[in-house]
Write an enzyme that holds these catalytic residues in place. Structure first.
Site, PDB file in Angstrom:
ATOM      1  CD  GLU A 187      -3.110  -0.731   2.378  1.00  0.00           C
ATOM      2  OE1 GLU A 187      -3.462   0.345   2.674  1.00  0.00           O
ATOM      3  OE2 GLU A 187      -3.373  -1.853   2.837  1.00  0.00           O
ATOM      4  CB  SER A 246       5.374 -21.659   1.594  1.00  0.00           C
ATOM      5  OG  SER A 246       6.182 -21.015   2.442  1.00  0.00           O
ATOM      6  CG  ASP A 318      -5.300  -6.531   1.935  1.00  0.00           C
ATOM      7  OD1 ASP A 318      -4.670  -6.166   2.968  1.00  0.00           O
ATOM      8  OD2 ASP A 318      -5.442  -5.898   0.918  1.00  0.00           O
ATOM      9  CG  ASP A 321      -7.351  -2.291   4.763  1.00  0.00           C
ATOM     10  OD1 ASP A 321      -6.614  -2.600   3.992  1.00  0.00           O
ATOM     11  OD2 ASP A 321      -8.482  -2.478   5.042  1.00  0.00           O
TER      12      ASP A 321
END
Length: 790
Positions: A187, A246, A318, A321
């Site tokens: 971000e 991974s 996600d 924020d």
């Protein structure tokens, strides 16, 4: 003035004598591996056996003695690593290192991990708390009883470790959550680009992978318009910085030669010395565990417990924020909320600095989370009436991930595993599991936010409430699969859900190259053996390279040398093997294309000098006439075709200067970095663990090359498998394991780097507890009698 020969000889003998003395003095830092050591904390005797590779078997009569013994053994081999971990997590590095780590400490104090783990610890069940207490007792038994020299790092930094506490172990989980959560960092990058480019153009730098083999059958939430603010960069060094990759897969008994499931897992982390994992087998009357522990943590993180085997990959969800908080222009201690201005929560953090005055940091928190702006690199005096706050699910007081890991250690079948992972809160991971009953399972537990609007890609306004989180995805709705009809489950950080999944887990997913290759290899045989799965883990074919070459080989040429390069790459099979030369040519071309595509991006060109083939491939294929719009001009023409031709010409001209006997492995070698030794010029070279390596960024055998080196032909391998394991559910003692570097963190130990060749070449070991060798070392830990029991 000439120095007499006898005098010179005497000086050399003196230096040799002093050096020999220091060497033997430092050998006192090596642990006692045989004989008997009394530990007051033990209830009964524990046997510790080390084989000729340093692999440890702990035999205890009860689980709490096993935890104490594990704490003692971890401290014997890795105490400085453990201490560095807890100092990093609690923001106390500068106390022993000095001002060089102040920015790291400021960032960690702002996140508040130390207070957080204390709150997390209080809500754990009594059994889990007792396990942490027992482990701490074992660590402290070593600290208290080791009267000789401590490992070299303690001597170089001139300090002794403090007593270990149960909450110190919980710091490891928060640091792992930080390393495996890259959203806020992305971000910040997007916000910096957004100050120069349109949202549509910025989005093109993160293309969607159209070929992703989705594991389980998202919608696009409306994007909140970001506000133009200055966004800095995180201050963390590479070992602590966010990164993720991974592989894990599991196949059912119907697809194996044994008739039982086989599970494979290799988590990818920064390649450091010592590595993050410590192999151990622990035997108690009720359970036997074998696999990877992490120094500082009492439980098996990855492995089997004689009933089930499990592995992790990062989901890439996600869960972070950044909210833009608007300051009150009349009172900088307040920020705007939907209900009006509100006071920041404030605390003062005093950071002690070695040989310097203490540093005081004011930490502010808004309703969204800690304010990051003052501790990001490059944001000094650029607040401009706005601040960035971090919302992150890993910062919740009621996090029970440690409870989940404990319960996974004691699960006996898929139902137990499913119950255990309900408390796996952060970071969200994709877990694969197989039990001896024949079940295979995939689950992605963790707290993922539900947003009122937006898709989490950009910082959003925090004062309106329009972008707030309105909940967490219910655990029952998280991705999962049990015994699928195609008899296999594969995850390699690729997109986990299909487009009709009713929640947003992530808008950005890593590419699917590794997952697609794993599927290819699993499908080549109807019946897979353990050895087949070992071979798959070491595979070095790059689907990414073969696909992008379909575009690159159409490049017009203007000289015979460039045509020769094209011909050589057209005949390449895509294998990034140790002795090949084509991978060096290929990545050299990628280097120049990255510069031509992204080399003039405002403020962030260096962030795109990476091995991200998907980004480059999409830019070349979808914008053939304008892919070089933000690139460095390799030739003084605006035509992108000319830039493509010039990129190839530079590869060809430099290739003539390259020693043709130098292989990809040598040009792509791995240097395992040590946080202290590498900063000392002579010592760093003497103790360097370095080895030539195959593989690339998108191969199953992950070996991500750095593209930022000044020597264009050298692309050091900086990120790859820190651990490899293949579990045989028919006979768990037949499971295979590998770690990078070695078991010991002490460079004077023969177990410091003894796994290098094994790790590179795929020479796996077993943790079966059956090897009885003449040179095995036996240590007995016995209960120390107190005055009352004598």
């Amino acid at each position: 003035m000439k120095i007499p020969i006898l005098c010179l000889a005497g000086m050399l003998l003196t230096v040799l004598f002093i050096g020999t003395g220091i060497f033997f003095w430092m050998r006192g830092s090596l642990p006692q591996l045989t004989g008997n050591i009394q530990i007051q904390a033990l209830q009964e005797r524990v046997d510790v056996i080390r084989d000729d590779q340093g692999l440890v078997t702990i035999k205890a009569q009860n689980k709490y003695d096993a935890y104490k013994a594990l704490g003692f053994i971890h401290a014997q081999d890795r105490l400085w690593q453990m201490d560095f971990m807890r100092r990093a997590g609690s923001g106390r590095l500068s106390e022993v290192v000095g001002e060089a780590t102040l920015n790291i400490d400021r960032f960690m104090r702002t996140l508040g991990f130390q207070k957080l783990v204390e709150e997390n610890y209080e809500i754990l069940s009594p059994n889990v708390q007792k396990a942490f207490v027992a482990y701490s007792a074992g660590v402290n038994a070593y600290i208290n009883n080791h009267t000789s020299t401590l490992s070299p790092e303690f001597q170089l930094l001139n300090y002794r470790p403090e007593k270990w506490t149960p909450t110190d172990s919980l710091l490891w989980g928060r640091l792992m959550a930080l390393q495996l959560s890259d959203n806020f960092n992305r971000e910040l990058l997007r916000q910096r680009l957004l100050n120069h480019l349109s949202p549509e153009e910025v989005d093109r730098f993160w293309p969607q992978d159209k070929n992703d083999p989705q594991i389980i059958a998202s919608f696009d939430l409306s994007k909140a318009v970001p506000q133009g603010i200055f966004a800095g960069q995180h201050p963390l060094p590479w070992p602590l910085a966010p990164k993720d990759a991974s592989n894990a897969w599991v196949v059912s008994g119907n697809k194996t030669t044994t008739g039982k499931p086989i599970l494979a897992n290799d988590p990818h982390l920064a390649l450091d010395a010592p590595g993050p994992w410590y192999l151990v087998r622990i035997e108690t009357p009720d359970y036997t565990w074998a696999g990877a522990t992490s120094p500082g943590v009492p439980f098996l993180v990855l492995g089997h417990n004689s009933h089930i085997a499990w592995g992790f990959t990062t989901t890439h969800s996600d869960t972070q924020d950044l909210f833009i908080e608007k300051l009150n222009p009349d009172d900088p201690n307040q920020y705007l909320t939907p209900e009006g201005y509100k006071d920041f929560e404030k605390s003062i953090e005093t950071i002690l600095i070695k040989d310097q005055p203490a540093h005081e940091l004011t930490v502010r928190r808004s309703r969204h989370g800690p304010i990051l702006s003052p501790v990001l690199n490059g944001t000094a005096n650029k607040e401009d009436g706005h601040l960035l706050a971090l919302s992150w699910t890993a910062l919740r007081k009621d996090d029970l991930t440690a409870q989940a890991l404990y319960d996974i250690n004691y699960a006996k079948q898929s139902e137990d595993f499913s119950r255990a992972v309900k408390n796996f809160h952060s970071p969200q991971q994709t877990l694969v599991m197989a039990d001896r009953l024949g079940n295979i399972q995939l689950m992605a537990p963790g707290r993922v936010p539900v947003r009122k609007q937006g898709d989490g890609r950009y910082p959003v306004s925090g004062w309106t409430g329009d972008n707030d989180w309105v909940g967490i995805i219910p655990h029952k709705d998280l991705p999962k699969s049990l015994n699928p009809v195609d008899q296999k489950l594969v995850t390699a950080n690729n997109k986990l859900v299909s487009d009709d999944y009713p929640y947003l887990i992530a808008k950005d997913w890593p590419n699917s190259y590794r997952a697609r290759r794993i599927h290819q290899l699993l499908d080549q045989s109807d019946k897979l053996s353990v050895e087949d799965n070992l071979t798959i883990q070491m595979d070095t074919l790059s689907i990414a390279a073969l696909e992008v070459l379909e575009i690159l080989l159409k490049t017009p040429t203007t000289d015979p040398e460039s045509e020769t390069i094209k011909q050589k790459l057209s005949e390449w099979d895509g294998q990034l093997s140790l002795n090949a030369t084509e991978p060096a040519i290929f990545y050299h071309w990628i280097y120049w294309l990255n510069r031509a595509a992204f080399g003039s991006l405002p403020s962030d060109a260096s962030s795109f000098q990476t091995a991200n083939i998907l980004r480059l491939q999409r830019r070349l294929s979808e914008r053939p006439d304008s892919w070089c719009l933000y690139g460095e001009k390799l030739v003084n023409e605006d035509n992108c075709v000319a830039q493509m031709t010039e990129s190839l010409r530079r590869v060809a001209s430099n290739y003539e200067q390259l020693d043709k006997d130098i292989t990809w492995g040598e040009l792509h070698s791995t240097s395992f970095k040590h946080q202290i030794f590498d900063r000392i010029p002579i010592l760093g070279k003497l103790l360097k663990l370095k080895i030539a390596t195959p593989g690339g960024h998108d191969t199953i055998n992950r070996a991500s090359p750095s593209m930022k080196n000044g020597d264009l032909w050298r692309f050091p391998n900086v990120h790859g498998p820190s651990y490899r394991a293949v579990y045989d559910l028919d006979n768990l003692d037949n499971s295979r394991f590998l770690i990078a570097t070695g078991q010991s963190g002490n460079p004077l130990s023969k177990f410091y780097g003894n796994f290098l060749l094994r790790w590179r070449d795929g020479d796996y070991v077993k943790l079966d507890g059956k090897k009885v060798e003449k040179n095995a070392q036996h240590l007995t830990l016995s209960a120390k009698k107190t005055n009352e029991t004598k």
